[in-house]
Design a protein around this motif. Structure first.
Motif, PDB file in Angstrom:
ATOM      1  N   UNK A   1      31.297  15.938 -13.572  1.00 40.97           N
ATOM      2  CA  UNK A   1      30.198  16.625 -13.167  1.00 40.97           C
ATOM      3  C   UNK A   1      30.548  17.071 -11.481  1.00 40.97           C
ATOM      4  N   UNK A   2      31.532  16.854 -11.069  1.00 42.70           N
ATOM      5  CA  UNK A   2      32.044  17.441  -9.611  1.00 42.70           C
ATOM      6  C   UNK A   2      32.080  18.589  -9.915  1.00 42.70           C
ATOM      7  N   UNK A   3      32.640  19.127 -11.002  1.00 42.37           N
ATOM      8  CA  UNK A   3      32.769  20.943 -11.076  1.00 42.37           C
ATOM      9  C   UNK A   3      31.420  21.427 -11.194  1.00 42.37           C
TER      10      UNK A   3
ATOM     11  N   UNK B   1      29.923  24.222  -8.690  1.00 48.13           N
ATOM     12  CA  UNK B   1      29.222  25.344  -8.708  1.00 48.13           C
ATOM     13  C   UNK B   1      27.720  25.486  -8.557  1.00 48.13           C
ATOM     14  N   UNK B   2      27.147  24.319  -8.565  1.00 46.28           N
ATOM     15  CA  UNK B   2      25.595  24.439  -7.978  1.00 46.28           C
ATOM     16  C   UNK B   2      25.538  24.593  -6.414  1.00 46.28           C
ATOM     17  N   UNK B   3      26.594  24.109  -6.010  1.00 47.59           N
ATOM     18  CA  UNK B   3      26.418  24.109  -4.416  1.00 47.59           C
ATOM     19  C   UNK B   3      26.765  25.644  -3.937  1.00 47.59           C
ATOM     20  N   UNK B   4      27.590  26.176  -4.655  1.00 46.89           N
ATOM     21  CA  UNK B   4      28.210  27.472  -4.438  1.00 46.89           C
ATOM     22  C   UNK B   4      26.924  28.798  -4.816  1.00 46.89           C
ATOM     23  N   UNK B   5      26.175  28.258  -6.098  1.00 47.73           N
ATOM     24  CA  UNK B   5      24.965  29.183  -6.307  1.00 47.73           C
ATOM     25  C   UNK B   5      23.981  28.987  -5.134  1.00 47.73           C
ATOM     26  N   UNK B   6      23.995  28.003  -4.523  1.00 51.09           N
ATOM     27  CA  UNK B   6      22.864  27.821  -3.615  1.00 51.09           C
ATOM     28  C   UNK B   6      23.184  27.852  -2.126  1.00 51.09           C
TER      29      UNK B   6
END
Length: 121
Positions: free
Chosen positions: A97-99, A103-108
């Motif tokens: 789930x780290x990945x 990814x979620x941090x990058x999109x936001x």
């Protein structure tokens, strides 16, 4: 007569199950995230299932401060241990789930930077 030592007898340490985490970094990251309200903001980015985005981000930030040449794979390996995950407030969920969190941090990232900037002002 002087007895000259010709061989060194060193005891080899036996491997153990001890874990090491950067507790100073963890304490500092927890304090900063709490003070600026970043935990609530990050947790609003996740769906209803899975690990807390804030908890995984705190674990990533506090562990990455110790590493040179940051690699998500290395961070994932360090956070795959159940005892270490528990220390960071992560459940026994999939360490992969780290990945998804990265990814979620990058999109936001724009919204996160804007939130931090507003909080610091």
């Amino acid at each position: 007569m002087v007895h000259k030592r010709t061989r060194i007898n060193a005891r080899i340490a036996m491997p153990n199950r001890n874990r090491t985490i950067p507790i100073g970094n963890k304490t500092l990251v927890d304090a900063v995230f709490n003070d600026i309200g970043l935990n609530d903001f990050l947790d609003d980015l996740k769906r209803n299932q899975g690990e807390s985005v804030a908890a995984e981000t705190r674990a990533l930030v506090s562990n990455s401060a110790e590493m040179t040449g940051i690699s998500i794979e290395r961070l994932d390996r360090s956070l795959s241990d159940d005892i270490v995950r528990e220390e960071y407030g992560l459940g026994g969920g999939a360490s992969k789930s780290i990945y998804r969190t990265v990814e979620r941090l990058g999109m936001n990232s724009d919204a996160i930077v804007r939130f931090i900037a507003d909080s610091v002002k």
